[in-house]
Design a protein around this motif. Structure first.
Motif, mmCIF file in Angstrom:
data_model
loop_
_atom_site.group_PDB
_atom_site.id
_atom_site.type_symbol
_atom_site.label_atom_id
_atom_site.label_comp_id
_atom_site.label_asym_id
_atom_site.label_seq_id
_atom_site.Cartn_x
_atom_site.Cartn_y
_atom_site.Cartn_z
ATOM 1 N N LEU A 113 83.804 90.278 68.403
ATOM 2 C CA LEU A 113 83.386 90.896 69.663
ATOM 3 C C LEU A 113 82.119 90.272 70.240
ATOM 4 C CD1 LEU A 113 83.946 94.738 69.178
ATOM 5 C CD2 LEU A 113 84.867 93.339 71.021
ATOM 6 N N SER A 114 81.269 89.739 69.384
ATOM 7 C CA SER A 114 79.986 89.218 69.870
ATOM 8 C C SER A 114 79.934 87.697 69.917
ATOM 9 C CB SER A 114 78.846 89.715 68.976
ATOM 10 O OG SER A 114 78.996 89.233 67.644
ATOM 11 N N MET A 115 80.889 87.023 69.274
ATOM 12 C CA MET A 115 80.847 85.562 69.270
ATOM 13 C C MET A 115 81.356 84.993 70.586
ATOM 14 S SD MET A 115 84.123 84.515 66.874
ATOM 15 C CE MET A 115 84.085 82.745 67.262
ATOM 16 N N GLU A 116 81.108 83.723 70.812
ATOM 17 C CA GLU A 116 81.663 83.027 71.963
ATOM 18 C C GLU A 116 82.849 82.185 71.499
ATOM 19 O OE1 GLU A 116 78.276 82.598 75.221
ATOM 20 O OE2 GLU A 116 77.957 81.187 73.576
ATOM 21 N N GLY A 117 83.719 81.821 72.433
ATOM 22 C CA GLY A 117 84.837 80.957 72.085
ATOM 23 C C GLY A 117 86.053 81.681 71.553
ATOM 24 N N ILE A 118 86.409 82.799 72.164
ATOM 25 C CA ILE A 118 87.614 83.540 71.785
ATOM 26 C C ILE A 118 88.665 83.371 72.889
ATOM 27 C CG2 ILE A 118 88.588 85.849 71.422
ATOM 28 C CD1 ILE A 118 87.039 84.983 69.040
ATOM 29 N N LEU A 119 89.916 83.203 72.472
ATOM 30 C CA LEU A 119 91.046 83.137 73.400
ATOM 31 C C LEU A 119 91.883 84.397 73.222
ATOM 32 C CD1 LEU A 119 92.797 81.528 75.452
ATOM 33 C CD2 LEU A 119 94.020 80.582 73.468
ATOM 34 N N GLU A 120 92.071 85.154 74.290
ATOM 35 C CA GLU A 120 92.910 86.351 74.254
ATOM 36 C C GLU A 120 94.274 86.031 74.869
ATOM 37 O OE1 GLU A 120 93.159 90.965 75.939
ATOM 38 O OE2 GLU A 120 91.540 89.650 76.606
ATOM 39 N N LEU A 121 95.315 86.256 74.099
ATOM 40 C CA LEU A 121 96.684 86.077 74.571
ATOM 41 C C LEU A 121 97.284 87.447 74.784
ATOM 42 C CD1 LEU A 121 97.811 83.311 72.032
ATOM 43 C CD2 LEU A 121 96.801 82.996 74.305
ATOM 44 N N CYS A 122 97.710 87.721 76.007
ATOM 45 C CA CYS A 122 98.262 89.034 76.362
ATOM 46 C C CYS A 122 99.773 88.927 76.521
ATOM 47 C CB CYS A 122 97.625 89.543 77.651
ATOM 48 S SG CYS A 122 98.292 91.138 78.205
ATOM 49 N N ILE B 220 82.423 94.143 77.961
ATOM 50 C CA ILE B 220 82.632 94.937 76.760
ATOM 51 C C ILE B 220 81.325 95.031 75.990
ATOM 52 C CG2 ILE B 220 85.063 94.298 76.569
ATOM 53 C CD1 ILE B 220 84.277 92.329 74.359
ATOM 54 N N GLY B 221 81.223 96.041 75.136
ATOM 55 C CA GLY B 221 80.039 96.200 74.299
ATOM 56 C C GLY B 221 80.342 95.843 72.860
ATOM 57 N N TYR B 222 79.398 95.172 72.195
ATOM 58 C CA TYR B 222 79.621 94.815 70.793
ATOM 59 C C TYR B 222 78.837 95.699 69.826
ATOM 60 C CZ TYR B 222 75.493 91.860 71.818
ATOM 61 O OH TYR B 222 74.268 91.384 72.225
#
Length: 328
Positions: A237-246, A165-167
Protein backbone atom coordinates in the motif's frame (compact mmCIF):
# COMPACT_ATOMS: atom_id res chain seq x y z
CA UNK A 1 -3.80 -6.74 -33.21
CA UNK A 2 -3.20 -8.08 -29.68
CA UNK A 3 -1.76 -11.33 -28.48
CA UNK A 4 -4.65 -12.29 -26.16
CA UNK A 5 -4.76 -15.86 -27.46
CA UNK A 6 -1.08 -16.53 -26.69
CA UNK A 7 0.39 -18.80 -24.02
CA UNK A 8 2.74 -16.92 -21.66
CA UNK A 9 3.59 -19.79 -19.32
CA UNK A 10 7.35 -19.79 -20.08
CA UNK A 11 9.38 -18.12 -17.34
CA UNK A 12 11.96 -15.57 -18.52
CA UNK A 13 15.05 -16.17 -16.37
CA UNK A 14 16.46 -12.68 -17.01
CA UNK A 15 13.29 -11.19 -15.50
CA UNK A 16 13.26 -13.48 -12.46
CA UNK A 17 16.96 -13.26 -11.66
CA UNK A 18 17.53 -9.54 -12.12
CA UNK A 19 17.18 -7.53 -8.87
CA UNK A 20 17.59 -4.30 -10.83
CA UNK A 21 14.18 -4.64 -12.52
CA UNK A 22 12.03 -1.64 -11.65
CA UNK A 23 8.50 -0.53 -12.51
CA UNK A 24 9.83 2.86 -13.49
CA UNK A 25 7.09 5.08 -14.91
CA UNK A 26 3.60 5.53 -16.27
CA UNK A 27 3.04 7.69 -19.35
CA UNK A 28 -0.05 9.85 -19.85
CA UNK A 29 -0.65 12.20 -22.76
CA UNK A 30 -1.69 15.71 -21.79
CA UNK A 31 -3.24 18.59 -23.71
CA UNK A 32 -1.46 21.49 -22.00
CA UNK A 33 1.82 20.61 -20.23
CA UNK A 34 2.12 23.92 -18.41
CA UNK A 35 -1.30 23.40 -16.87
CA UNK A 36 -0.69 19.74 -16.02
CA UNK A 37 2.78 20.18 -14.52
CA UNK A 38 1.51 23.04 -12.36
CA UNK A 39 -1.44 20.89 -11.24
CA UNK A 40 0.74 18.03 -9.99
CA UNK A 41 3.35 20.34 -8.44
CA UNK A 42 0.95 22.73 -6.73
CA UNK A 43 -1.66 20.28 -5.49
CA UNK A 44 0.38 17.17 -4.74
CA UNK A 45 3.92 18.42 -4.21
CA UNK A 46 5.44 16.52 -7.11
CA UNK A 47 8.71 17.74 -8.61
CA UNK A 48 9.58 18.17 -12.29
CA UNK A 49 12.94 16.42 -12.71
CA UNK A 50 13.43 16.65 -16.45
CA UNK A 51 11.92 17.90 -19.70
CA UNK A 52 12.97 16.43 -23.03
CA UNK A 53 12.05 17.98 -26.40
CA UNK A 54 11.99 16.04 -29.68
CA UNK A 55 11.65 18.70 -32.42
CA UNK A 56 11.79 16.24 -35.30
CA UNK A 57 8.81 14.33 -33.90
CA UNK A 58 7.16 17.43 -32.39
CA UNK A 59 6.58 16.21 -28.86
CA UNK A 60 7.99 16.76 -25.38
CA UNK A 61 8.28 14.56 -22.30
CA UNK A 62 7.98 15.79 -18.71
CA UNK A 63 9.17 13.55 -15.86
CA UNK A 64 7.77 14.15 -12.38
CA UNK A 65 7.78 12.32 -9.07
CA UNK A 66 7.38 12.93 -5.38
CA UNK A 67 10.64 14.23 -3.85
CA UNK A 68 13.45 11.65 -3.88
CA UNK A 69 16.61 12.14 -1.87
CA UNK A 70 18.54 9.32 -3.50
CA UNK A 71 17.97 9.98 -7.21
CA UNK A 72 21.08 9.21 -9.25
CA UNK A 73 22.37 11.17 -12.26
CA UNK A 74 22.83 10.04 -15.87
CA UNK A 75 25.61 10.59 -18.43
CA UNK A 76 24.55 14.24 -18.85
CA UNK A 77 24.77 14.78 -15.07
CA UNK A 78 20.98 15.18 -15.06
CA UNK A 79 18.51 13.39 -12.75
CA UNK A 80 18.30 9.73 -13.77
CA UNK A 81 14.55 9.43 -14.10
CA UNK A 82 14.83 5.87 -15.42
CA UNK A 83 16.25 4.20 -12.30
CA UNK A 84 13.53 4.97 -9.76
CA UNK A 85 9.98 3.83 -9.13
CA UNK A 86 7.10 6.27 -9.02
CA UNK A 87 7.87 8.41 -12.06
CA UNK A 88 5.01 10.08 -13.92
CA UNK A 89 5.79 10.83 -17.57
CA UNK A 90 3.58 13.41 -19.25
CA UNK A 91 3.70 13.42 -23.05
CA UNK A 92 2.75 16.56 -24.96
CA UNK A 93 2.22 16.50 -28.70
CA UNK A 94 2.96 20.02 -29.83
CA UNK A 95 -0.03 22.16 -30.74
CA UNK A 96 -2.68 20.26 -28.81
CA UNK A 97 -2.90 23.06 -26.25
CA UNK A 98 -4.06 25.45 -29.00
CA UNK A 99 -6.68 23.12 -30.50
CA UNK A 100 -10.13 23.74 -28.97
CA UNK A 101 -11.36 20.43 -30.40
CA UNK A 102 -8.58 18.34 -28.87
CA UNK A 103 -9.61 16.17 -25.95
CA UNK A 104 -7.80 13.47 -24.00
CA UNK A 105 -9.39 10.04 -23.59
CA UNK A 106 -9.21 9.34 -19.85
CA UNK A 107 -9.96 5.63 -20.30
CA UNK A 108 -13.15 5.58 -18.24
CA UNK A 109 -15.82 6.50 -20.77
CA UNK A 110 -17.48 4.00 -23.10
CA UNK A 111 -16.71 2.88 -25.73
CA UNK A 112 -13.07 3.70 -25.00
CA UNK A 113 -12.53 2.19 -21.56
CA UNK A 114 -9.23 0.54 -20.73
CA UNK A 115 -6.84 2.52 -18.54
CA UNK A 116 -8.49 3.32 -15.23
CA UNK A 117 -6.41 5.57 -13.00
CA UNK A 118 -3.18 6.35 -11.24
CA UNK A 119 -3.12 6.17 -7.45
CA UNK A 120 -1.36 8.24 -4.79
CA UNK A 121 -1.04 6.73 -1.31
CA UNK A 122 -0.94 9.02 1.72
CA UNK A 123 -0.75 8.60 5.48
CA UNK A 124 -4.06 10.39 6.17
CA UNK A 125 -6.42 10.22 3.20
CA UNK A 126 -9.17 12.30 4.87
CA UNK A 127 -6.78 15.18 5.54
CA UNK A 128 -5.40 14.98 2.00
CA UNK A 129 -8.86 15.10 0.45
CA UNK A 130 -9.83 18.09 2.60
CA UNK A 131 -6.66 19.91 1.55
CA UNK A 132 -7.31 19.20 -2.13
CA UNK A 133 -10.91 20.40 -1.89
CA UNK A 134 -9.68 23.61 -0.25
CA UNK A 135 -7.35 24.10 -3.24
CA UNK A 136 -10.28 23.74 -5.65
CA UNK A 137 -9.37 20.31 -7.02
CA UNK A 138 -12.34 18.55 -8.64
CA UNK A 139 -13.36 15.04 -7.59
CA UNK A 140 -14.88 12.13 -9.46
CA UNK A 141 -15.64 10.51 -6.10
CA UNK A 142 -15.27 11.97 -2.63
CA UNK A 143 -14.72 9.84 0.46
CA UNK A 144 -18.37 10.27 1.42
CA UNK A 145 -19.65 9.02 -1.95
CA UNK A 146 -20.52 5.43 -2.75
CA UNK A 147 -19.90 2.27 -0.73
CA UNK A 148 -16.14 2.54 -0.29
CA UNK A 149 -15.57 5.29 2.27
CA UNK A 150 -11.79 4.87 2.43
CA UNK A 151 -10.91 5.86 -1.14
CA UNK A 152 -11.48 8.95 -3.26
CA UNK A 153 -10.84 9.92 -6.87
CA UNK A 154 -9.57 13.38 -7.78
CA UNK A 155 -9.52 14.67 -11.37
CA UNK A 156 -6.53 16.19 -13.14
CA UNK A 157 -6.85 18.89 -15.86
CA UNK A 158 -7.37 16.29 -18.62
CA UNK A 159 -9.96 14.30 -16.67
CA UNK A 160 -7.62 11.48 -15.62
CA UNK A 161 -8.70 9.85 -12.38
CA UNK A 162 -6.28 9.98 -9.43
CA UNK A 163 -7.19 7.51 -6.71
CA UNK A 164 -6.32 8.51 -3.14
CA UNK A 165 -5.77 5.81 -0.52
CA UNK A 166 -4.36 5.73 3.00
CA UNK A 167 -1.58 3.39 4.10
CA UNK A 168 -1.91 3.98 7.87
CA UNK A 169 -4.85 2.49 9.83
CA UNK A 170 -6.20 0.87 6.66
CA UNK A 171 -8.81 -1.87 6.38
CA UNK A 172 -6.36 -4.28 4.74
CA UNK A 173 -4.66 -5.03 8.03
CA UNK A 174 -1.17 -3.96 6.91
CA UNK A 175 1.03 -3.07 9.87
CA UNK A 176 3.77 -1.40 7.82
CA UNK A 177 4.81 1.32 7.57
CA UNK A 178 4.28 2.46 11.15
CA UNK A 179 4.62 6.18 10.47
CA UNK A 180 4.04 8.81 7.80
CA UNK A 181 6.55 8.22 4.98
CA UNK A 182 5.12 10.89 2.69
CA UNK A 183 3.02 10.70 -0.43
CA UNK A 184 3.72 7.84 -2.83
CA UNK A 185 2.81 7.15 -6.47
CA UNK A 186 1.49 3.74 -5.48
CA UNK A 187 -0.10 2.18 -8.54
CA UNK A 188 -1.44 2.36 -12.07
CA UNK A 189 -4.68 0.56 -12.92
CA UNK A 190 -5.61 -0.97 -16.26
CA UNK A 191 -8.59 -3.16 -17.08
CA UNK A 192 -7.89 -6.61 -18.49
CA UNK A 193 -9.98 -9.17 -20.38
CA UNK A 194 -8.54 -12.50 -19.19
CA UNK A 195 -6.62 -12.59 -15.88
CA UNK A 196 -5.11 -16.03 -16.48
CA UNK A 197 -3.30 -14.89 -19.64
CA UNK A 198 -2.40 -11.44 -18.32
CA UNK A 199 -1.13 -12.66 -14.95
CA UNK A 200 1.06 -15.20 -16.76
CA UNK A 201 2.45 -12.41 -18.94
CA UNK A 202 3.39 -10.01 -16.14
CA UNK A 203 4.71 -12.74 -13.84
CA UNK A 204 6.55 -14.95 -16.33
CA UNK A 205 7.65 -12.47 -19.01
CA UNK A 206 8.38 -9.44 -16.82
CA UNK A 207 9.06 -11.13 -13.48
CA UNK A 208 6.45 -9.32 -11.38
CA UNK A 209 4.92 -10.85 -8.25
CA UNK A 210 1.32 -10.78 -6.99
CA UNK A 211 1.23 -8.80 -3.74
CA UNK A 212 -2.53 -8.64 -3.21
CA UNK A 213 -5.77 -10.04 -4.69
CA UNK A 214 -8.97 -8.16 -3.86
CA UNK A 215 -12.25 -9.81 -4.89
CA UNK A 216 -15.51 -7.85 -4.99
CA UNK A 217 -18.23 -10.44 -5.48
CA UNK A 218 -21.15 -8.00 -5.19
CA UNK A 219 -19.81 -5.89 -8.06
CA UNK A 220 -18.38 -8.91 -9.93
CA UNK A 221 -14.80 -7.80 -10.35
CA UNK A 222 -11.37 -8.72 -8.99
CA UNK A 223 -8.28 -6.56 -8.62
CA UNK A 224 -4.77 -8.00 -8.79
CA UNK A 225 -1.87 -5.92 -7.44
CA UNK A 226 1.56 -6.81 -8.85
CA UNK A 227 5.05 -5.41 -8.60
CA UNK A 228 8.64 -6.18 -7.74
CA UNK A 229 10.04 -6.67 -4.22
CA UNK A 230 8.49 -4.71 -1.36
CA UNK A 231 11.07 -2.47 0.36
CA UNK A 232 11.90 -3.29 3.97
CA UNK A 233 9.61 -1.49 6.40
CA UNK A 234 6.82 -0.92 3.90
CA UNK A 235 3.74 -2.68 2.47
CA UNK A 236 2.25 -2.91 -1.01
CA UNK A 237 0.00 0.00 0.00
CA UNK A 238 2.85 2.42 0.68
CA UNK A 239 5.44 1.37 -1.90
CA UNK A 240 5.76 2.80 -5.39
CA UNK A 241 5.70 0.75 -8.58
CA UNK A 242 2.52 -1.31 -8.27
CA UNK A 243 0.42 -2.41 -11.26
CA UNK A 244 -3.29 -3.00 -10.61
CA UNK A 245 -5.08 -5.29 -13.05
CA UNK A 246 -8.87 -4.99 -12.89
CA UNK A 247 -10.92 -7.91 -14.21
CA UNK A 248 -14.66 -7.52 -14.69
CA UNK A 249 -16.03 -11.05 -14.51
CA UNK A 250 -17.13 -12.64 -17.75
CA UNK A 251 -15.14 -10.59 -20.23
CA UNK A 252 -12.80 -13.53 -20.82
CA UNK A 253 -15.72 -15.54 -22.25
CA UNK A 254 -16.72 -12.95 -24.87
CA UNK A 255 -14.69 -13.47 -28.09
CA UNK A 256 -15.64 -10.00 -29.36
CA UNK A 257 -14.72 -8.10 -26.20
CA UNK A 258 -11.64 -5.87 -25.99
CA UNK A 259 -10.41 -2.82 -24.10
CA UNK A 260 -9.06 0.40 -25.59
CA UNK A 261 -5.27 0.49 -25.18
CA UNK A 262 -4.94 4.29 -25.08
CA UNK A 263 -2.68 4.48 -28.14
CA UNK A 264 -5.40 4.19 -30.76
CA UNK A 265 -7.66 7.17 -31.37
CA UNK A 266 -8.90 8.75 -29.18
CA UNK A 267 -5.58 8.70 -27.37
CA UNK A 268 -4.78 9.22 -23.70
CA UNK A 269 -2.91 6.63 -21.67
CA UNK A 270 0.42 5.71 -23.24
CA UNK A 271 2.30 2.94 -21.45
CA UNK A 272 4.05 1.70 -18.36
CA UNK A 273 7.83 1.28 -18.33
CA UNK A 274 10.13 -1.25 -16.69
CA UNK A 275 13.84 -0.48 -16.43
CA UNK A 276 16.89 -2.56 -15.55
CA UNK A 277 20.65 -2.57 -15.94
CA UNK A 278 20.64 -4.77 -19.07
CA UNK A 279 17.41 -4.50 -21.07
CA UNK A 280 19.11 -5.93 -24.15
CA UNK A 281 19.57 -9.25 -22.32
CA UNK A 282 15.97 -9.25 -21.11
CA UNK A 283 14.53 -8.45 -24.54
CA UNK A 284 16.76 -10.99 -26.26
CA UNK A 285 15.59 -13.77 -23.98
CA UNK A 286 11.94 -12.78 -24.44
CA UNK A 287 12.42 -12.94 -28.22
CA UNK A 288 14.24 -16.27 -27.99
CA UNK A 289 11.66 -17.94 -25.74
CA UNK A 290 8.45 -16.47 -27.20
CA UNK A 291 9.18 -15.63 -30.82
CA UNK A 292 6.12 -14.26 -32.61
CA UNK A 293 3.94 -14.69 -29.51
CA UNK A 294 5.21 -11.26 -28.47
CA UNK A 295 4.28 -8.11 -30.38
CA UNK A 296 7.09 -5.53 -30.44
CA UNK A 297 6.82 -1.90 -31.55
CA UNK A 298 9.80 -1.53 -31.89
CA UNK A 299 12.23 -4.24 -30.81
CA UNK A 300 15.14 -3.20 -28.60
CA UNK A 301 17.39 -0.56 -30.20
CA UNK A 302 15.59 -0.72 -33.56
CA UNK A 303 13.44 2.41 -33.44
CA UNK A 304 14.17 6.11 -33.93
CA UNK A 305 14.96 6.37 -30.22
CA UNK A 306 17.78 3.98 -29.30
CA UNK A 307 18.37 1.74 -26.28
CA UNK A 308 14.72 1.01 -25.65
CA UNK A 309 11.94 -1.31 -26.74
CA UNK A 310 8.16 -1.51 -26.57
CA UNK A 311 6.25 -4.77 -26.26
CA UNK A 312 2.53 -5.39 -25.84
CA UNK A 313 0.67 -7.34 -23.20
CA UNK A 314 -2.30 -9.66 -23.96
CA UNK A 315 -4.73 -6.71 -24.10
CA UNK A 316 -2.52 -4.64 -26.38
CA UNK A 317 -1.27 -2.24 -23.68
CA UNK A 318 2.29 -1.04 -24.32
CA UNK A 319 5.23 -1.67 -21.99
CA UNK A 320 8.45 0.24 -22.52
CA UNK A 321 11.78 -1.38 -21.56
CA UNK A 322 14.77 0.91 -20.92
CA UNK A 323 18.15 0.82 -19.18
CA UNK A 324 18.88 2.58 -15.92
CA UNK A 325 20.68 5.83 -16.67
CA UNK A 326 19.23 6.21 -20.18
CA UNK A 327 20.22 9.55 -21.71
CA UNK A 328 17.59 10.87 -24.14
Amino acid sequence: MTSSNKDFSIKIEAAHNDPSLTFNHTCLRVKDPVRSVEFYEKNFGMKLHAKKDFPDMKFSLYFLSFPKDNMKTNCHNEPDVFSSEGILELTHNWGSESDPEFKINNGNVEPHRGFGHICFAVADVEKECNDLEAKGVAFQKKLSDGRQKDIAFALDPDGYWIELIGYLNNKHGNTLPTKDVGMRFNHTMIRIKDPSKTLDFYQNVLGMKIHKISEHANAKFTNYFLGYDIPEGESWLSMEGILELCHNWGTENDPDFSYHNGNQAPQGYGHICVSCTDPSKLCSEIEEKYGDKITWAPKFNQGKMKNLAFLKDPDGYSIEVVPHGLCV
